[in-house]
Enzyme design. Structure first.
Site, PDB file in Angstrom:
ATOM      1  N   ARG A   1      -6.996   1.841  17.728  1.00  0.00           N
ATOM      2  CA  ARG A   1      -6.758   0.430  17.431  1.00  0.00           C
ATOM      3  C   ARG A   1      -6.408  -0.371  18.680  1.00  0.00           C
ATOM      4  O   ARG A   1      -6.710  -1.549  18.760  1.00  0.00           O
ATOM      5  CB  ARG A   1      -5.615   0.339  16.417  1.00  0.00           C
ATOM      6  CG  ARG A   1      -5.955  -0.495  15.239  1.00  0.00           C
ATOM      7  CD  ARG A   1      -4.877  -0.466  14.176  1.00  0.00           C
ATOM      8  NE  ARG A   1      -5.489  -0.183  12.897  1.00  0.00           N
ATOM      9  CZ  ARG A   1      -4.832   0.072  11.794  1.00  0.00           C
ATOM     10  NH1 ARG A   1      -3.528   0.138  11.807  1.00  0.00           N
ATOM     11  NH2 ARG A   1      -5.469   0.288  10.671  1.00  0.00           N
TER      12      ARG A   1
ATOM     13  N   LYS B   1       0.827  -1.208   0.000  1.00  0.00           N
ATOM     14  CA  LYS B   1       0.000   0.000   0.000  1.00  0.00           C
ATOM     15  C   LYS B   1       0.867   1.266   0.000  1.00  0.00           C
ATOM     16  O   LYS B   1       0.603   2.207  -0.748  1.00  0.00           O
ATOM     17  CB  LYS B   1      -0.915  -0.044   1.232  1.00  0.00           C
ATOM     18  CG  LYS B   1      -2.030   0.973   1.219  1.00  0.00           C
ATOM     19  CD  LYS B   1      -3.092   0.583   2.253  1.00  0.00           C
ATOM     20  CE  LYS B   1      -3.480   1.767   3.079  1.00  0.00           C
ATOM     21  NZ  LYS B   1      -4.377   1.461   4.164  1.00  0.00           N
ATOM     22  N   SER B   2       1.908   1.285   0.829  1.00  0.00           N
ATOM     23  CA  SER B   2       2.778   2.470   0.903  1.00  0.00           C
ATOM     24  C   SER B   2       3.397   2.779  -0.455  1.00  0.00           C
ATOM     25  O   SER B   2       3.430   3.925  -0.902  1.00  0.00           O
ATOM     26  CB  SER B   2       3.914   2.244   1.909  1.00  0.00           C
ATOM     27  OG  SER B   2       3.434   2.147   3.215  1.00  0.00           O
TER      28      SER B   2
ATOM     29  N   ARG C   1      -8.022  -3.493   9.470  1.00  0.00           N
ATOM     30  CA  ARG C   1      -7.080  -4.417  10.114  1.00  0.00           C
ATOM     31  C   ARG C   1      -7.695  -5.108  11.330  1.00  0.00           C
ATOM     32  O   ARG C   1      -7.349  -6.258  11.628  1.00  0.00           O
ATOM     33  CB  ARG C   1      -5.782  -3.696  10.477  1.00  0.00           C
ATOM     34  CG  ARG C   1      -5.087  -3.157   9.227  1.00  0.00           C
ATOM     35  CD  ARG C   1      -3.629  -2.851   9.427  1.00  0.00           C
ATOM     36  NE  ARG C   1      -3.158  -1.945   8.381  1.00  0.00           N
ATOM     37  CZ  ARG C   1      -2.796  -2.320   7.164  1.00  0.00           C
ATOM     38  NH1 ARG C   1      -2.846  -3.588   6.810  1.00  0.00           N
ATOM     39  NH2 ARG C   1      -2.386  -1.432   6.277  1.00  0.00           N
TER      40      ARG C   1
ATOM     41  N   ASP D   1       1.359  -1.428  12.034  1.00  0.00           N
ATOM     42  CA  ASP D   1       0.066  -1.913  11.526  1.00  0.00           C
ATOM     43  C   ASP D   1      -0.177  -3.384  11.850  1.00  0.00           C
ATOM     44  O   ASP D   1      -1.267  -3.900  11.615  1.00  0.00           O
ATOM     45  CB  ASP D   1      -0.011  -1.721  10.009  1.00  0.00           C
ATOM     46  CG  ASP D   1      -0.192  -0.256   9.634  1.00  0.00           C
ATOM     47  OD1 ASP D   1      -0.803   0.485  10.424  1.00  0.00           O
ATOM     48  OD2 ASP D   1       0.275   0.146   8.556  1.00  0.00           O
TER      49      ASP D   1
ATOM     50  N   GLN E   1       4.685   9.182   7.560  1.00  0.00           N
ATOM     51  CA  GLN E   1       3.794  10.097   6.835  1.00  0.00           C
ATOM     52  C   GLN E   1       4.233  11.546   7.017  1.00  0.00           C
ATOM     53  O   GLN E   1       4.232  12.326   6.064  1.00  0.00           O
ATOM     54  CB  GLN E   1       2.349   9.918   7.309  1.00  0.00           C
ATOM     55  CG  GLN E   1       1.772   8.564   6.910  1.00  0.00           C
ATOM     56  CD  GLN E   1       0.349   8.361   7.397  1.00  0.00           C
ATOM     57  OE1 GLN E   1      -0.209   9.204   8.088  1.00  0.00           O
ATOM     58  NE2 GLN E   1      -0.232   7.235   7.050  1.00  0.00           N
TER      59      GLN E   1
ATOM     60  N   ARG F   1       2.606   5.945  -3.318  1.00  0.00           N
ATOM     61  CA  ARG F   1       3.699   6.782  -3.797  1.00  0.00           C
ATOM     62  C   ARG F   1       3.916   6.619  -5.299  1.00  0.00           C
ATOM     63  O   ARG F   1       4.328   7.561  -5.974  1.00  0.00           O
ATOM     64  CB  ARG F   1       4.977   6.458  -3.010  1.00  0.00           C
ATOM     65  CG  ARG F   1       4.919   6.948  -1.548  1.00  0.00           C
ATOM     66  CD  ARG F   1       5.964   6.255  -0.679  1.00  0.00           C
ATOM     67  NE  ARG F   1       6.044   6.744   0.694  1.00  0.00           N
ATOM     68  CZ  ARG F   1       5.209   6.405   1.671  1.00  0.00           C
ATOM     69  NH1 ARG F   1       4.189   5.583   1.428  1.00  0.00           N
ATOM     70  NH2 ARG F   1       5.374   6.882   2.891  1.00  0.00           N
TER      71      ARG F   1
END
Length: 450
Positions: free
Chosen positions: A357, A28-29, A402, A326, A175, A33
Protein backbone atom coordinates in the site's frame (compact mmCIF):
# COMPACT_ATOMS: atom_id res chain seq x y z
CA UNK A 1 -13.70 -14.36 -6.46
CA UNK A 2 -11.29 -12.86 -8.93
CA UNK A 3 -11.77 -9.15 -9.35
CA UNK A 4 -9.33 -8.96 -12.25
CA UNK A 5 -11.69 -10.73 -14.68
CA UNK A 6 -13.30 -7.50 -15.84
CA UNK A 7 -11.77 -4.33 -14.39
CA UNK A 8 -14.01 -1.28 -14.27
CA UNK A 9 -12.05 2.01 -14.30
CA UNK A 10 -13.62 5.07 -12.67
CA UNK A 11 -12.89 8.80 -12.86
CA UNK A 12 -13.50 11.50 -10.26
CA UNK A 13 -13.80 15.14 -11.33
CA UNK A 14 -13.63 18.47 -9.50
CA UNK A 15 -16.93 18.78 -7.62
CA UNK A 16 -19.02 21.55 -6.13
CA UNK A 17 -19.71 21.58 -2.37
CA UNK A 18 -20.62 18.16 -0.93
CA UNK A 19 -23.65 18.37 1.36
CA UNK A 20 -25.97 16.01 3.16
CA UNK A 21 -26.23 13.39 5.85
CA UNK A 22 -25.06 9.79 5.55
CA UNK A 23 -24.96 6.64 7.63
CA UNK A 24 -21.83 4.57 7.06
CA UNK A 25 -22.07 0.78 6.61
CA UNK A 26 -21.17 -1.36 9.61
CA UNK A 27 -17.61 -1.74 10.86
CA UNK A 28 -15.75 -4.49 9.03
CA UNK A 29 -13.78 -5.72 12.07
CA UNK A 30 -16.91 -6.03 14.21
CA UNK A 31 -18.93 -7.55 11.34
CA UNK A 32 -16.39 -10.36 10.78
CA UNK A 33 -16.33 -11.12 14.50
CA UNK A 34 -20.15 -10.99 14.80
CA UNK A 35 -20.49 -13.79 12.24
CA UNK A 36 -17.65 -15.79 13.82
CA UNK A 37 -18.66 -15.49 17.46
CA UNK A 38 -22.37 -15.84 16.66
CA UNK A 39 -21.62 -19.00 14.68
CA UNK A 40 -19.57 -20.38 17.57
CA UNK A 41 -21.86 -19.43 20.47
CA UNK A 42 -24.74 -21.54 21.79
CA UNK A 43 -28.22 -20.27 20.95
CA UNK A 44 -29.26 -17.38 18.77
CA UNK A 45 -27.33 -14.25 17.76
CA UNK A 46 -29.13 -11.35 16.06
CA UNK A 47 -27.10 -8.76 14.12
CA UNK A 48 -28.24 -5.42 12.70
CA UNK A 49 -26.05 -2.95 10.80
CA UNK A 50 -23.79 -5.72 9.48
CA UNK A 51 -21.41 -4.72 6.69
CA UNK A 52 -22.58 -6.82 3.75
CA UNK A 53 -19.35 -6.54 1.75
CA UNK A 54 -17.92 -9.64 0.07
CA UNK A 55 -15.21 -10.08 2.73
CA UNK A 56 -17.67 -10.38 5.61
CA UNK A 57 -20.06 -12.60 3.63
CA UNK A 58 -17.13 -14.98 3.01
CA UNK A 59 -16.61 -15.24 6.78
CA UNK A 60 -20.32 -16.05 7.16
CA UNK A 61 -20.05 -18.76 4.49
CA UNK A 62 -17.06 -20.27 6.29
CA UNK A 63 -19.03 -20.46 9.54
CA UNK A 64 -21.94 -22.09 7.67
CA UNK A 65 -19.52 -24.65 6.21
CA UNK A 66 -18.59 -25.59 9.80
CA UNK A 67 -22.13 -26.05 11.06
CA UNK A 68 -23.56 -22.62 11.92
CA UNK A 69 -27.01 -21.77 10.54
CA UNK A 70 -27.21 -18.21 9.19
CA UNK A 71 -30.18 -16.47 7.60
CA UNK A 72 -31.39 -12.94 6.98
CA UNK A 73 -34.86 -11.71 7.91
CA UNK A 74 -35.46 -8.15 6.72
CA UNK A 75 -32.50 -6.12 8.03
CA UNK A 76 -31.56 -8.64 10.73
CA UNK A 77 -29.08 -11.49 10.39
CA UNK A 78 -30.00 -14.44 12.62
CA UNK A 79 -27.40 -17.05 13.53
CA UNK A 80 -27.91 -20.36 15.28
CA UNK A 81 -24.47 -21.21 16.60
CA UNK A 82 -22.92 -24.64 17.12
CA UNK A 83 -21.58 -24.09 20.65
CA UNK A 84 -17.92 -23.56 21.60
CA UNK A 85 -15.84 -26.63 20.75
CA UNK A 86 -18.44 -28.02 18.34
CA UNK A 87 -17.37 -26.74 14.90
CA UNK A 88 -17.52 -29.41 12.17
CA UNK A 89 -14.78 -30.21 9.66
CA UNK A 90 -15.72 -28.39 6.43
CA UNK A 91 -16.23 -30.62 3.37
CA UNK A 92 -14.44 -28.23 0.98
CA UNK A 93 -11.70 -25.58 1.31
CA UNK A 94 -12.88 -22.34 2.94
CA UNK A 95 -12.68 -19.56 0.31
CA UNK A 96 -12.00 -16.12 1.81
CA UNK A 97 -11.73 -14.19 -1.47
CA UNK A 98 -9.89 -10.95 -0.62
CA UNK A 99 -10.47 -11.07 3.16
CA UNK A 100 -7.26 -11.13 5.19
CA UNK A 101 -9.12 -10.56 8.47
CA UNK A 102 -11.61 -13.36 7.88
CA UNK A 103 -8.90 -15.81 6.84
CA UNK A 104 -6.46 -15.07 9.67
CA UNK A 105 -9.09 -15.04 12.43
CA UNK A 106 -10.67 -18.26 11.17
CA UNK A 107 -7.25 -19.97 11.09
CA UNK A 108 -7.00 -19.22 14.80
CA UNK A 109 -10.56 -20.32 15.47
CA UNK A 110 -10.30 -23.74 13.76
CA UNK A 111 -6.59 -24.48 14.16
CA UNK A 112 -6.91 -26.09 17.59
CA UNK A 113 -9.73 -28.42 16.48
CA UNK A 114 -8.81 -32.07 15.88
CA UNK A 115 -9.67 -31.78 12.18
CA UNK A 116 -8.30 -30.80 8.80
CA UNK A 117 -9.25 -27.40 7.35
CA UNK A 118 -8.08 -25.90 4.06
CA UNK A 119 -8.00 -22.18 3.21
CA UNK A 120 -7.99 -20.55 -0.24
CA UNK A 121 -8.31 -16.95 -1.46
CA UNK A 122 -8.00 -14.67 -4.48
CA UNK A 123 -4.72 -13.66 -6.15
CA UNK A 124 -4.19 -10.72 -3.78
CA UNK A 125 -4.87 -12.71 -0.58
CA UNK A 126 -2.68 -15.59 -1.81
CA UNK A 127 0.31 -13.20 -1.89
CA UNK A 128 -0.14 -12.09 1.72
CA UNK A 129 2.00 -13.63 4.49
CA UNK A 130 0.15 -15.88 6.93
CA UNK A 131 3.19 -16.96 8.97
CA UNK A 132 2.51 -14.37 11.66
CA UNK A 133 -0.69 -16.29 12.54
CA UNK A 134 0.64 -19.78 11.75
CA UNK A 135 3.70 -19.54 14.03
CA UNK A 136 1.77 -19.29 17.32
CA UNK A 137 -0.62 -22.02 16.08
CA UNK A 138 2.39 -24.29 15.47
CA UNK A 139 3.43 -23.69 19.10
CA UNK A 140 -0.04 -24.87 20.15
CA UNK A 141 0.44 -28.15 18.25
CA UNK A 142 -1.15 -27.34 14.88
CA UNK A 143 0.44 -28.85 11.76
CA UNK A 144 0.55 -26.56 8.71
CA UNK A 145 0.81 -27.43 5.03
CA UNK A 146 1.22 -24.13 3.15
CA UNK A 147 2.46 -22.66 -0.12
CA UNK A 148 5.96 -21.16 -0.12
CA UNK A 149 6.47 -18.39 2.44
CA UNK A 150 3.51 -19.57 4.56
CA UNK A 151 1.03 -18.33 1.99
CA UNK A 152 -2.33 -19.66 0.86
CA UNK A 153 -3.55 -22.13 -0.28
CA UNK A 154 -2.88 -23.81 3.05
CA UNK A 155 -4.21 -26.61 5.24
CA UNK A 156 -4.29 -26.79 9.04
CA UNK A 157 -4.26 -30.18 10.79
CA UNK A 158 -5.27 -29.68 14.39
CA UNK A 159 -3.88 -31.59 17.39
CA UNK A 160 -5.91 -34.06 19.46
CA UNK A 161 -5.51 -31.62 22.36
CA UNK A 162 -3.94 -28.19 21.89
CA UNK A 163 -1.30 -26.74 24.25
CA UNK A 164 -2.12 -23.41 25.88
CA UNK A 165 0.68 -20.89 25.29
CA UNK A 166 1.78 -17.44 26.42
CA UNK A 167 2.51 -15.56 23.20
CA UNK A 168 4.17 -12.19 22.86
CA UNK A 169 2.89 -10.54 19.67
CA UNK A 170 5.99 -9.53 17.66
CA UNK A 171 4.27 -6.72 15.71
CA UNK A 172 1.28 -4.45 16.32
CA UNK A 173 -1.36 -6.73 14.81
CA UNK A 174 -4.91 -7.17 16.05
CA UNK A 175 -5.27 -10.12 13.67
CA UNK A 176 -2.41 -12.07 15.29
CA UNK A 177 -3.64 -11.27 18.79
CA UNK A 178 -7.18 -12.31 17.86
CA UNK A 179 -6.10 -15.53 16.14
CA UNK A 180 -4.26 -16.68 19.28
CA UNK A 181 -7.18 -15.77 21.57
CA UNK A 182 -9.62 -17.62 19.30
CA UNK A 183 -7.31 -20.65 19.24
CA UNK A 184 -7.41 -20.47 23.04
CA UNK A 185 -11.20 -20.85 23.04
CA UNK A 186 -10.86 -24.56 22.16
CA UNK A 187 -7.70 -25.18 24.23
CA UNK A 188 -7.72 -26.49 27.82
CA UNK A 189 -6.23 -24.13 30.41
CA UNK A 190 -5.23 -20.50 30.04
CA UNK A 191 -3.94 -18.98 26.79
CA UNK A 192 -2.17 -15.62 27.21
CA UNK A 193 -1.39 -12.94 24.65
CA UNK A 194 1.20 -10.31 25.58
CA UNK A 195 0.70 -7.14 23.55
CA UNK A 196 3.39 -4.43 23.85
CA UNK A 197 1.50 -1.97 21.59
CA UNK A 198 -2.27 -1.81 21.95
CA UNK A 199 -4.24 -2.54 18.77
CA UNK A 200 -7.98 -2.56 18.09
CA UNK A 201 -9.60 -4.44 20.94
CA UNK A 202 -12.89 -5.63 19.41
CA UNK A 203 -12.01 -9.30 19.93
CA UNK A 204 -11.53 -8.85 23.67
CA UNK A 205 -14.64 -6.71 24.15
CA UNK A 206 -16.88 -8.94 22.06
CA UNK A 207 -15.65 -12.25 23.52
CA UNK A 208 -16.38 -10.86 26.99
CA UNK A 209 -19.82 -9.86 25.73
CA UNK A 210 -20.44 -13.44 24.53
CA UNK A 211 -19.46 -14.75 27.99
CA UNK A 212 -15.84 -15.86 27.52
CA UNK A 213 -13.67 -15.95 30.65
CA UNK A 214 -11.25 -13.28 29.38
CA UNK A 215 -9.29 -10.76 31.43
CA UNK A 216 -7.05 -7.87 30.40
CA UNK A 217 -4.35 -6.39 32.63
CA UNK A 218 -1.95 -3.59 31.71
CA UNK A 219 1.40 -3.69 33.53
CA UNK A 220 3.46 -0.69 34.65
CA UNK A 221 5.22 -0.53 31.24
CA UNK A 222 1.91 -0.24 29.40
CA UNK A 223 2.12 -3.83 28.11
CA UNK A 224 -1.26 -5.60 27.93
CA UNK A 225 -1.64 -9.19 29.18
CA UNK A 226 -4.80 -10.79 27.81
CA UNK A 227 -5.78 -14.16 29.30
CA UNK A 228 -8.53 -16.46 28.09
CA UNK A 229 -9.68 -19.62 29.83
CA UNK A 230 -10.42 -22.25 27.19
CA UNK A 231 -13.41 -24.52 26.66
CA UNK A 232 -15.94 -22.21 28.34
CA UNK A 233 -19.46 -21.54 27.13
CA UNK A 234 -20.31 -18.71 24.72
CA UNK A 235 -23.92 -17.53 24.53
CA UNK A 236 -25.61 -15.84 21.56
CA UNK A 237 -26.01 -12.05 21.70
CA UNK A 238 -27.83 -9.16 20.02
CA UNK A 239 -25.40 -6.88 18.17
CA UNK A 240 -25.95 -3.52 16.46
CA UNK A 241 -22.79 -2.95 14.42
CA UNK A 242 -21.60 0.69 14.49
CA UNK A 243 -20.38 2.48 11.33
CA UNK A 244 -16.88 1.63 10.11
CA UNK A 245 -14.32 4.38 10.86
CA UNK A 246 -12.12 3.17 7.99
CA UNK A 247 -14.99 3.63 5.51
CA UNK A 248 -15.99 6.92 7.18
CA UNK A 249 -12.54 8.24 6.26
CA UNK A 250 -13.43 8.62 2.56
CA UNK A 251 -16.50 10.90 2.70
CA UNK A 252 -14.92 12.66 5.70
CA UNK A 253 -11.73 13.63 3.85
CA UNK A 254 -13.75 14.48 0.71
CA UNK A 255 -15.86 16.93 2.75
CA UNK A 256 -12.71 18.54 4.19
CA UNK A 257 -11.15 19.02 0.74
CA UNK A 258 -14.06 20.07 -1.50
CA UNK A 259 -14.68 23.79 -1.04
CA UNK A 260 -17.91 24.78 0.74
CA UNK A 261 -18.79 21.23 1.86
CA UNK A 262 -20.71 20.32 5.01
CA UNK A 263 -21.50 16.66 5.67
CA UNK A 264 -22.93 14.88 8.72
CA UNK A 265 -21.89 11.25 9.21
CA UNK A 266 -24.09 9.25 11.60
CA UNK A 267 -23.31 6.31 13.88
CA UNK A 268 -19.50 6.17 13.59
CA UNK A 269 -17.49 3.79 15.76
CA UNK A 270 -15.23 5.96 17.97
CA UNK A 271 -13.29 3.20 19.72
CA UNK A 272 -10.05 4.93 20.83
CA UNK A 273 -7.97 2.23 19.09
CA UNK A 274 -9.49 3.35 15.75
CA UNK A 275 -9.62 7.17 15.86
CA UNK A 276 -6.05 8.05 14.85
CA UNK A 277 -7.18 9.60 11.56
CA UNK A 278 -9.72 11.97 13.14
CA UNK A 279 -7.13 13.08 15.71
CA UNK A 280 -4.51 13.67 13.00
CA UNK A 281 -6.90 15.63 10.76
CA UNK A 282 -7.92 17.80 13.73
CA UNK A 283 -4.22 18.54 14.35
CA UNK A 284 -4.01 19.60 10.68
CA UNK A 285 -6.84 22.09 11.26
CA UNK A 286 -9.86 20.03 10.17
CA UNK A 287 -13.27 21.25 11.33
CA UNK A 288 -14.71 17.95 12.64
CA UNK A 289 -17.37 18.26 15.33
CA UNK A 290 -18.11 15.16 17.42
CA UNK A 291 -21.84 15.12 18.20
CA UNK A 292 -23.79 13.00 20.69
CA UNK A 293 -21.01 10.64 21.83
CA UNK A 294 -22.66 7.52 23.26
CA UNK A 295 -22.12 3.86 24.11
CA UNK A 296 -23.66 1.15 21.92
CA UNK A 297 -22.94 -2.53 22.57
CA UNK A 298 -19.93 -1.67 24.73
CA UNK A 299 -18.39 0.49 21.96
CA UNK A 300 -18.04 4.27 21.72
CA UNK A 301 -20.19 5.72 18.92
CA UNK A 302 -20.82 9.32 17.77
CA UNK A 303 -22.02 11.44 14.86
CA UNK A 304 -19.52 13.66 13.01
CA UNK A 305 -20.20 17.04 11.41
CA UNK A 306 -17.46 17.83 8.89
CA UNK A 307 -16.89 21.18 7.15
CA UNK A 308 -14.44 22.06 4.38
CA UNK A 309 -11.18 23.20 5.99
CA UNK A 310 -7.79 24.63 5.12
CA UNK A 311 -5.29 22.02 6.30
CA UNK A 312 -1.67 22.37 7.43
CA UNK A 313 1.01 19.67 7.21
CA UNK A 314 1.96 17.81 10.41
CA UNK A 315 4.36 15.11 11.61
CA UNK A 316 2.23 12.07 12.51
CA UNK A 317 3.67 10.24 15.56
CA UNK A 318 4.68 6.70 14.45
CA UNK A 319 3.10 5.17 17.58
CA UNK A 320 -0.27 6.30 16.23
CA UNK A 321 0.04 3.91 13.27
CA UNK A 322 -1.90 0.96 14.76
CA UNK A 323 -4.96 3.18 15.36
CA UNK A 324 -5.09 4.35 11.72
CA UNK A 325 -3.17 1.80 9.66
CA UNK A 326 -5.93 1.52 7.03
CA UNK A 327 -6.36 5.30 6.83
CA UNK A 328 -2.86 6.34 5.69
CA UNK A 329 -3.76 6.23 1.97
CA UNK A 330 -6.60 8.72 2.41
CA UNK A 331 -4.53 10.78 4.90
CA UNK A 332 -1.90 11.08 2.15
CA UNK A 333 -4.64 12.50 -0.09
CA UNK A 334 -5.58 15.08 2.58
CA UNK A 335 -1.87 15.94 2.96
CA UNK A 336 -1.65 16.58 -0.81
CA UNK A 337 -3.97 19.59 -0.34
CA UNK A 338 -2.43 20.83 2.93
CA UNK A 339 -0.06 23.74 3.30
CA UNK A 340 3.46 22.50 3.99
CA UNK A 341 4.82 19.04 4.62
CA UNK A 342 3.18 16.00 6.23
CA UNK A 343 5.47 13.22 7.50
CA UNK A 344 4.06 9.73 8.12
CA UNK A 345 6.41 7.17 9.66
CA UNK A 346 6.20 3.64 11.11
CA UNK A 347 4.32 2.38 8.05
CA UNK A 348 5.99 -1.04 7.62
CA UNK A 349 2.60 -2.81 8.00
CA UNK A 350 1.38 -1.06 4.84
CA UNK A 351 3.84 -3.11 2.79
CA UNK A 352 1.84 -6.33 3.46
CA UNK A 353 -1.76 -5.13 3.07
CA UNK A 354 -4.02 -5.93 0.07
CA UNK A 355 -1.18 -4.46 -2.00
CA UNK A 356 2.16 -2.91 -1.04
CA UNK A 357 0.00 0.00 0.00
CA UNK A 358 2.89 2.38 0.68
CA UNK A 359 4.33 2.00 -2.83
CA UNK A 360 0.85 2.11 -4.40
CA UNK A 361 0.05 5.42 -2.66
CA UNK A 362 3.41 6.97 -3.59
CA UNK A 363 3.07 5.99 -7.28
CA UNK A 364 -0.51 7.29 -7.37
CA UNK A 365 0.51 10.62 -5.83
CA UNK A 366 3.39 11.00 -8.30
CA UNK A 367 1.10 10.21 -11.24
CA UNK A 368 -1.12 13.10 -10.14
CA UNK A 369 1.57 15.74 -9.67
CA UNK A 370 2.06 15.47 -5.90
CA UNK A 371 5.56 16.07 -4.55
CA UNK A 372 6.24 13.14 -2.22
CA UNK A 373 9.10 10.99 -0.91
CA UNK A 374 8.69 7.28 -0.15
CA UNK A 375 11.03 5.88 2.51
CA UNK A 376 11.36 2.29 3.63
CA UNK A 377 8.70 2.78 6.32
CA UNK A 378 7.69 6.39 5.73
CA UNK A 379 5.94 8.75 3.35
CA UNK A 380 6.47 12.52 3.19
CA UNK A 381 3.94 14.60 1.24
CA UNK A 382 4.40 18.25 0.30
CA UNK A 383 0.93 19.66 -0.28
CA UNK A 384 -0.59 22.17 -2.67
CA UNK A 385 -3.43 24.13 -1.04
CA UNK A 386 -6.44 24.26 -3.37
CA UNK A 387 -5.08 21.34 -5.40
CA UNK A 388 -3.72 23.63 -8.11
CA UNK A 389 -2.05 21.59 -10.85
CA UNK A 390 -2.93 18.26 -9.19
CA UNK A 391 -4.69 15.37 -10.94
CA UNK A 392 -4.60 14.22 -14.53
CA UNK A 393 -3.18 10.78 -13.77
CA UNK A 394 -4.35 7.17 -13.79
CA UNK A 395 -3.69 5.18 -10.63
CA UNK A 396 -2.86 1.45 -10.52
CA UNK A 397 -5.02 0.09 -7.68
CA UNK A 398 -3.47 -3.42 -7.46
CA UNK A 399 -6.88 -4.91 -6.49
CA UNK A 400 -6.84 -2.71 -3.36
CA UNK A 401 -10.18 -1.16 -2.37
CA UNK A 402 -8.64 1.56 -0.18
CA UNK A 403 -6.27 2.75 -2.92
CA UNK A 404 -9.24 3.02 -5.31
CA UNK A 405 -11.44 5.02 -2.91
CA UNK A 406 -8.60 7.29 -1.74
CA UNK A 407 -7.70 8.45 -5.23
CA UNK A 408 -11.35 8.91 -6.24
CA UNK A 409 -11.57 11.29 -3.25
CA UNK A 410 -8.51 13.11 -4.60
CA UNK A 411 -10.16 13.74 -7.97
CA UNK A 412 -13.12 15.52 -6.33
CA UNK A 413 -10.83 18.36 -5.18
CA UNK A 414 -7.91 18.35 -7.65
CA UNK A 415 -7.77 20.71 -10.62
CA UNK A 416 -7.76 17.86 -13.15
CA UNK A 417 -9.68 14.55 -13.02
CA UNK A 418 -8.18 11.45 -11.40
CA UNK A 419 -8.80 7.96 -12.83
CA UNK A 420 -8.36 4.62 -11.04
CA UNK A 421 -7.72 1.56 -13.22
CA UNK A 422 -10.34 -0.56 -11.44
CA UNK A 423 -13.18 0.10 -9.00
CA UNK A 424 -14.81 -3.35 -8.79
CA UNK A 425 -13.00 -4.33 -5.57
CA UNK A 426 -14.53 -1.41 -3.64
CA UNK A 427 -17.40 -3.87 -3.06
CA UNK A 428 -15.19 -5.89 -0.68
CA UNK A 429 -15.49 -3.26 2.06
CA UNK A 430 -17.87 -0.46 1.01
CA UNK A 431 -20.39 -1.56 -1.65
CA UNK A 432 -22.42 1.67 -1.18
CA UNK A 433 -19.44 3.99 -1.77
CA UNK A 434 -20.31 5.17 -5.29
CA UNK A 435 -23.99 5.80 -4.55
CA UNK A 436 -23.33 7.47 -1.21
CA UNK A 437 -20.73 9.84 -2.66
CA UNK A 438 -22.98 10.70 -5.63
CA UNK A 439 -25.78 11.50 -3.17
CA UNK A 440 -23.53 14.12 -1.53
CA UNK A 441 -22.81 15.68 -4.94
CA UNK A 442 -19.54 13.97 -5.86
CA UNK A 443 -18.77 13.61 -9.57
CA UNK A 444 -17.51 10.05 -9.95
CA UNK A 445 -18.25 8.06 -13.10
CA UNK A 446 -17.44 4.46 -13.89
CA UNK A 447 -16.15 3.95 -17.42
CA UNK A 448 -18.87 3.23 -19.89
CA UNK A 449 -21.37 4.98 -17.60
CA UNK A 450 -21.84 8.73 -17.37
Amino acid sequence: MSHSACPKPATARHSQALTGEIRIPGDKSISHRSFMFGGLASGKTRITGLLEGEDVINTGRAMQAMGARIRKEGDVWIINGVGNGCLLQPEAPLDFGNAGTGARLTMGLVGTYDMKTSFIGDASLSKRPMGRVLNPLREMGVQVEAAEGDRMPLTLIGPRTANPIAYRVPMASAQVKSAVLLAGLNTPGVTTVIEPVMTRDHTEKMLQGFGADLTVETDKDGVRHIRIVGQGKLTGQTIDVPGDPSSTAFPLVAALLVEGSEVTIRNVLMNPTRTGLILTLQEMGADIEIIDPRLAGGEDVADLRVKASKLKGVVVPPERAPSMIDEYPVLAIAASFAEGETVMDGLDELRVKESDRLAAVARGLEANGVDCTEGEMSLTVRGRPGGKGLGGGTVATHLDHRIAMSFLVMGLASEKPVTVDDSTMIATSFPEFMGMMAGLGAKIAESGAE
